[in-house]
Design an enzyme around this catalytic site. Structure first.
Site, PDB file in Angstrom:
ATOM      1  N   LYS A  48       7.120  19.066  18.722  1.00  0.00           N
ATOM      2  CA  LYS A  48       5.715  18.730  18.454  1.00  0.00           C
ATOM      3  C   LYS A  48       4.966  18.415  19.745  1.00  0.00           C
ATOM      4  O   LYS A  48       3.854  18.919  19.979  1.00  0.00           O
ATOM      5  CB  LYS A  48       5.658  17.525  17.508  1.00  0.00           C
ATOM      6  N   THR A  49       5.564  17.580  20.586  1.00  0.00           N
ATOM      7  CA  THR A  49       4.905  17.199  21.835  1.00  0.00           C
ATOM      8  C   THR A  49       4.694  18.410  22.736  1.00  0.00           C
ATOM      9  O   THR A  49       3.651  18.558  23.379  1.00  0.00           O
ATOM     10  CB  THR A  49       5.735  16.132  22.577  1.00  0.00           C
ATOM     11  N   ASP A 239      -2.362  13.657  17.462  1.00  0.00           N
ATOM     12  CA  ASP A 239      -0.909  13.580  17.345  1.00  0.00           C
ATOM     13  C   ASP A 239      -0.529  12.700  16.148  1.00  0.00           C
ATOM     14  O   ASP A 239      -1.276  11.781  15.782  1.00  0.00           O
ATOM     15  CB  ASP A 239      -0.347  12.992  18.647  1.00  0.00           C
ATOM     16  N   GLU A 240       0.625  12.962  15.541  1.00  0.00           N
ATOM     17  CA  GLU A 240       1.173  12.140  14.438  1.00  0.00           C
ATOM     18  C   GLU A 240       0.121  11.914  13.344  1.00  0.00           C
ATOM     19  O   GLU A 240      -0.092  10.795  12.868  1.00  0.00           O
ATOM     20  CB  GLU A 240       1.666  10.784  14.975  1.00  0.00           C
ATOM     21  N   GLN A 270       7.411  13.109   7.146  1.00  0.00           N
ATOM     22  CA  GLN A 270       7.713  11.892   7.895  1.00  0.00           C
ATOM     23  C   GLN A 270       6.601  10.857   7.775  1.00  0.00           C
ATOM     24  O   GLN A 270       6.437   9.999   8.642  1.00  0.00           O
ATOM     25  CB  GLN A 270       7.978  12.223   9.365  1.00  0.00           C
ATOM     26  N   ARG A 617      17.402  11.850  12.337  1.00  0.00           N
ATOM     27  CA  ARG A 617      17.629  11.195  13.642  1.00  0.00           C
ATOM     28  C   ARG A 617      18.957  11.649  14.241  1.00  0.00           C
ATOM     29  O   ARG A 617      19.251  11.401  15.409  1.00  0.00           O
ATOM     30  CB  ARG A 617      17.675   9.671  13.500  1.00  0.00           C
TER      31      ARG A 617
END
Length: 696
Positions: A48-49, A239-240, A270, A617
C-alpha cells in the site's frame, strides 16, 4: 456505478522512473490512473505504501506542482516515510508538498484563519491532560462535583465530547451505547459541553479534535476560504481510508469538491476501529458518493506463505459487506499449515505458548520475530505469568504489564491495608480515590488513623474518629464498611472475595466515573479475582502480584538485549506489524469474538475483520489456540466453545495438534515433516519444580 479498466500510460511518457518495472500490474494500474476519483483496495501485505509513494511521484512527473498535492495520513511517521521515498525517486521534487496527519493539516489551515471560527491569532493547542483540567474547572464552576453522586471525571467527559465530535452522534446516543450508567446525567453533561466550548474561546485554546471540527466548520461557513483550498489541491491522496471517521471523510469531500481528483487507499477487511469513531461506511460507500469512481484491487501479498493467506481469505469471505478480494502469495508454499491447537485449560494454553516459543527460539527464530496476539489485554494475564516464570523476555504493546496497571494497584491497596494497617503507602493510595482527598488531606488522615488504630485493628473506629472533608463523608463511611468486610474480626477474607467486595462497594463506581475504558478495566479486575482463587492467603497473593509486577524480564533472564523479546499485543495495536511466528490466543466464543459483539451483526463483522488482521500479521508459522475449559471463571470452571471464526474454516486449511492432558507433550495430529522439530520437552503445569523461581 464504479468501473474498472486497464491503463498503462507509463509507456512513452518520458518518465525518469520506470514505473512498469518497479510495480506489479495492479499497482501500476492504480499509480498511473488519470485524474478523477479512485478507491484503491490494498490488501494486507500488498505494498500500500509503495503504491501511494509512486502515485505521488507519478503526479509530480505529470507536471503537478508539490503545493497542489495534499497527502493525508494517520501518523506523522507515515507521512515522513512516504516523502522520504518520493525524494529518493525524485530528489528535491516533493519540496512544498502538503503532507501530514489530518490534525496537522487542519492546524496549518486554522493558523491562517482563526478569527473565522471565533478564535484569535496565537491560539494554543491543549493536550488531553490540559483538556481534562479545563473540563474539571467547568464542572466545578457549574457545581456538579458534589458528594452525593459521582459525576464523570475529566477523562470520561473528554472522551464523550471527542466521540460526539468525530462521529456526529448525539450525546444521548453515545450515553445509551457506551455510558449507560450516566444516562440520568445527560442534561448536566450537555451543560458542561456547552460551557466548555465557551471556556475554550475565553482562554483562546483549541483541543485536539477542534483541529478537525473547526477546520471543517471554517470551510463550510466561509465559501471564499473554502474555494481557495479547493482550487489549490488539484490532487488529494488519503492513506488508511478505512480508519477515517465521519468528520474526516466530510473534510476530505469538502476539500475535493472542485477537482474531484481524489485517491483513497485502504482495506475494508482491516477496518477495526469503530470503538474510537472510525466509520466502516466511509470506504464501503465511497463508490456511491463518487459515482464515476474507479475501484482498484491490489491483491499480491509479499508477506505471508500461501497457507496463511488461504486461511485469511476463507475467513473474511464470511463477511457479507465487503469489496471481494483474494490475497495471492508471491512466496512459495511452505511445508507446514497453520496449527489449530485446542488446550485443556487456560493455564495449559499459556504453558503451550511458552514452550513452543522456547522451541522456536531454539530453532533459530529470534524472540523479536514472535508475537502473541489477543482480543483484549486481560487475555494475556496467564501468558504473562508463564513467560515470567520461564524467563522468556517479552514486551507489551497493548499497554502496561497486567499487574502494573493503575486499577490493579488501586484494588491491591485495599487488600494490603486490610491485612496490614501499618501500610502507609497503601492507605494513602486508597483514600486518594475518595472525592475531595488529595496528598495533603491523605497525610492528615493517615496521622489520625495511626492514633486510632494503635493497639487494635478495629476499622469501625475510623468512622467517628477521623475527619475527612465534607465531600468525602459518605465515601469515607463506605470505605470503613468495606475494610470491615475485608477483614471481619481481624481475619482477612480470601483474596478473591476481597477483590470482589472492593469492586462492589466502591471501586466499580469509581472506575465508571474516572476511566473512559471502564468495561475493559472491569474485565481486568474480574480476571484478577478469578486468578486469586488459587491462593488461600492474601499475603501470598499480594507477594505474587508484587513479584510479577515489579520484575522486568531482563532481570529474570539476565539478558542485556531487551530488544530481542516476544511481542504481546492486542490485535488492534498490532495492525501494520508482522512477525515470522504468530500465536492467536483465546479463540473461544465470548472471548474472540467478544461477548458484547455476538448479538450485533455489524460488530460481529468487525470482530471477523479483527481475526483477519491477526492472521495476516504472520509470515511463516501461525498457531490458533483456545482452552476447552476456563479455570477459576466467575462461577467456577467454565466450558469454552471454539470461536465461530475457527469453525467457519475448511478443515483442510489447518493442521490439528493434539495435546496430552496430564503432560503437555505437544505434537501435531498425524505425521509432521521431519524437518520440523517435534515437541520433546515434557511439562506438567502442576509441577512447580519445573518453573524457575522468581527472586525478589
Amino acid at each position: 456505478m464504479s468501473r474498472s479498466y486497464q491503463l498503462h500510460p507509463a509507456q512513452g511518457s518520458g518518465s525518469g522512473i520506470d514505473f512498469a518495472k518497479e510495480l506489479n500490474d495492479q499497482q501500476l494500474t492504480a499509480v498511473t490512473s488519470p485524474s478523477g476519483a479512485h478507491l484503491v483496495i490494498a490488501g494486507a501485505g500488498t505494498g500500500k505504501t509503495r503504491t501511494l509513494t509512486y502515485r505521488v511521484a507519478w503526479l509530480l512527473e505529470q507536471g503537478y506542482r508539490p503545493g497542489e498535492i495534499l497527502l493525508l495520513t494517520f501518523t506523522n511517521k507515515a507521512a515522513r516515510e512516504m516523502l522520504e521515498r518520493v525524494n529518493m525517486l525524485l530528489p528535491g521534487a516533493a519540496e512544498g508538498l502538503w503532507s501530514g496527519t489530518f490534525h496537522s493539516i487542519g492546524h496549518r489551515i486554522l493558523r491562517r484563519h482563526p478569527e473565522a471560527v471565533g478564535f484569535a491569532q496565537g491560539f494554543t493547542i491543549m493536550d488531553r491532560e490540559d483538556q481534562e483540567e479545563l473540563l474539571e474547572s467547568v464542572v466545578a464552576r457549574l457545581g456538579f462535583r458534589t458528594s452525593d453522586k459521582r459525576f464523570p471525571k475529566g477523562q470520561v467527559l473528554a472522551e464523550l465530547i471527542s466521540l460526539g465530535c468525530n462521529t456526529g452522534d448525539s450525546l444521548r446516543t453515545l450515553l445509551a451505547r457506551r455510558y449507560r450508567y450516566f444516562i440520568d446525567l445527560e442534561d448536566q453533561i450537555a451543560q458542561v459541553a456547552t460551557a466548555y466550548e465557551g471556556r475554550k474561546k475565553e482562554v483562546n485554546a483549541l483541543d485536539f479534535d477542534d483541529l478537525l471540527s473547526k477546520t471543517h466548520e471554517l470551510l463550510l461557513t466561509n465559501p471564499e476560504i473554502a474555494a481557495t483550498y479547493q482550487r489549490r489541491f488539484r490532487a488529494i491522496l488519503v492513506d488508511e481510508y478505512q480508519d477515517t471517521n465521519r468528520l474526516q471523510a466530510g473534510l476530505i469531500d469538502t476539500l475535493a469538491a472542485a477537482h474531484k481528483h481524489i485517491m483513497v487507499v485502504g482495506d475494508d477487511a482491516q477496518s477495526i476501529y469503530s470503538w474510537r469513531g472510525a466509520d466502516f461506511a466511509n470506504i464501503l460507500e465511497f463508490p456511491k458518493r463518487y459515482p464515476d469512481s474507479v475501484v482498484h484491487r491490489i491483491e499480491t501479498n509479499y508477506r505471508s506463505i500461501p497457507q496463511v493467506l488461504e486461511l485469511a481469505n476463507a475467513s473474511i469471505l464470511n463477511n457479507p459487506r465487503q469489496f471481494p478480494k483474494e490475497l495471492r502469495a508471491v512466496r512459495k508454499e511452505s511445508i507446514t499449515k497453520p496449527a489449530l491447537v485446542p488446550l485443556a485449560t487456560n493455564n495449559e494454553q499459556a504453558s503451550f505458548i511458552a514452550q513452543r516459543v522456547l522451541e522456536l527460539h531454539d530453532e533459530g527464530i529470534d524472540f523479536r520475530e514472535i508475537a502473541v496476539l489477543y482480543r483484549a489485554h486481560y487475555h494475556s494475564m496467564e501468558i504473562q505469568l508463564e513467560f515470567t516464570r520461564r524467563g522468556i523476555p517479552f514486551g507489551i504493546t497493548s499497554g502496561l504489564r497486567f499487574f502494573e496497571q493503575a486499577h490493579i494497584k488501586d484494588v491491591a491497596a485495599f487488600l494490603k491495608f486490610a491485612i496490614n494497617p501499618n501500610d502507609e503507602v497503601a492507605f494513602k493510595r486508597m483514600v486518594r480515590l475518595l472525592p475531595g482527598i488529595g496528598t495533603k488531606t491523605a497525610e492528615n488522615l493517615w496521622q489520625q488513623t495511626m492514633k486510632l488504630l494503635e493497639g487494635g485493628r478495629s476499622f469501625p473506629l475510623l468512622e467517628k474518629g477521623c475527619k475527612p472533608p465534607s465531600k468525602a463523608t459518605g465515601a469515607w463511611s463506605q470505605l470503613i464498611t468495606t475494610l470491615s468486610e475485608l477483614a471481619p474480626k481481624g481475619v482477612p477474607a480470601s483474596p478473591s472475595d476481597m477483590i470482589t467486595a472492593v469492586m462492589k462497594s466502591l471501586y466499580d463506581d469509581y472506575m465508571q466515573a474516572k476511566f473512559a475504558n471502564y468495561e475493559a478495566r472491569r474485565d481486568d479486575l474480574n480476571t484478577l479475582a478469578n486468578y486469586a482463587k488459587q491462593f488461600e492467603q492474601t499475603d501470598e497473593f499480594l507477594a505474587q502480584l508484587t513479584l510479577l509486577g515489579g520484575t522486568e524480564t531482563s532481570e529474570v533472564t539476565g539478558r542485556d538485549d531487551e530488544e530481542d523479546r516476544v511481542c504481546l499485543s492486542s490485535i488492534h495495536q498490532a495492525k501494520g506489524l508482522e512477525w515470522q511466528a504468530v500465536f492467536l490466543a483465546w479463540l473461544t466464543e465470548g472471548m474472540f469474538p467478544g461477548a458484547r459483539s455476538m448479538e450485533d451483526d455489524n460488530a460481529l463483522e468487525e470482530e471477523r475483520r479483527l481475526f483477519y488482521v491477526g492472521v495476516t500479521r504472520c509470515k511463516d508459522e501461525l498457531y490458533l489456540t483456545y482452552p476447552e475449559l476456563r479455570l477459576n471463571a466467575a462461577y467456577g470452571e467454565a466450558f469454552q466453545r471454539p470461536s465461530r471464526f475457527l469453525e467457519e474454516l475448511p478443515e483442510h486449511l489447518t493442521e490439528r495438534w493434539e495435546v496430552a492432558r496430564a503432560v503437555a507433550r505437544f505434537t501435531p495430529q498425524g505425521a509432521r515433516d521431519s524437518e520440523k522439530k517435534r515437541f520433546s520437552q515434557e511439562f506438567d503445569p502442576a509441577e512447580e519444580s519445573q518453573i524457575p523461581e522468581l527472586e525478589d
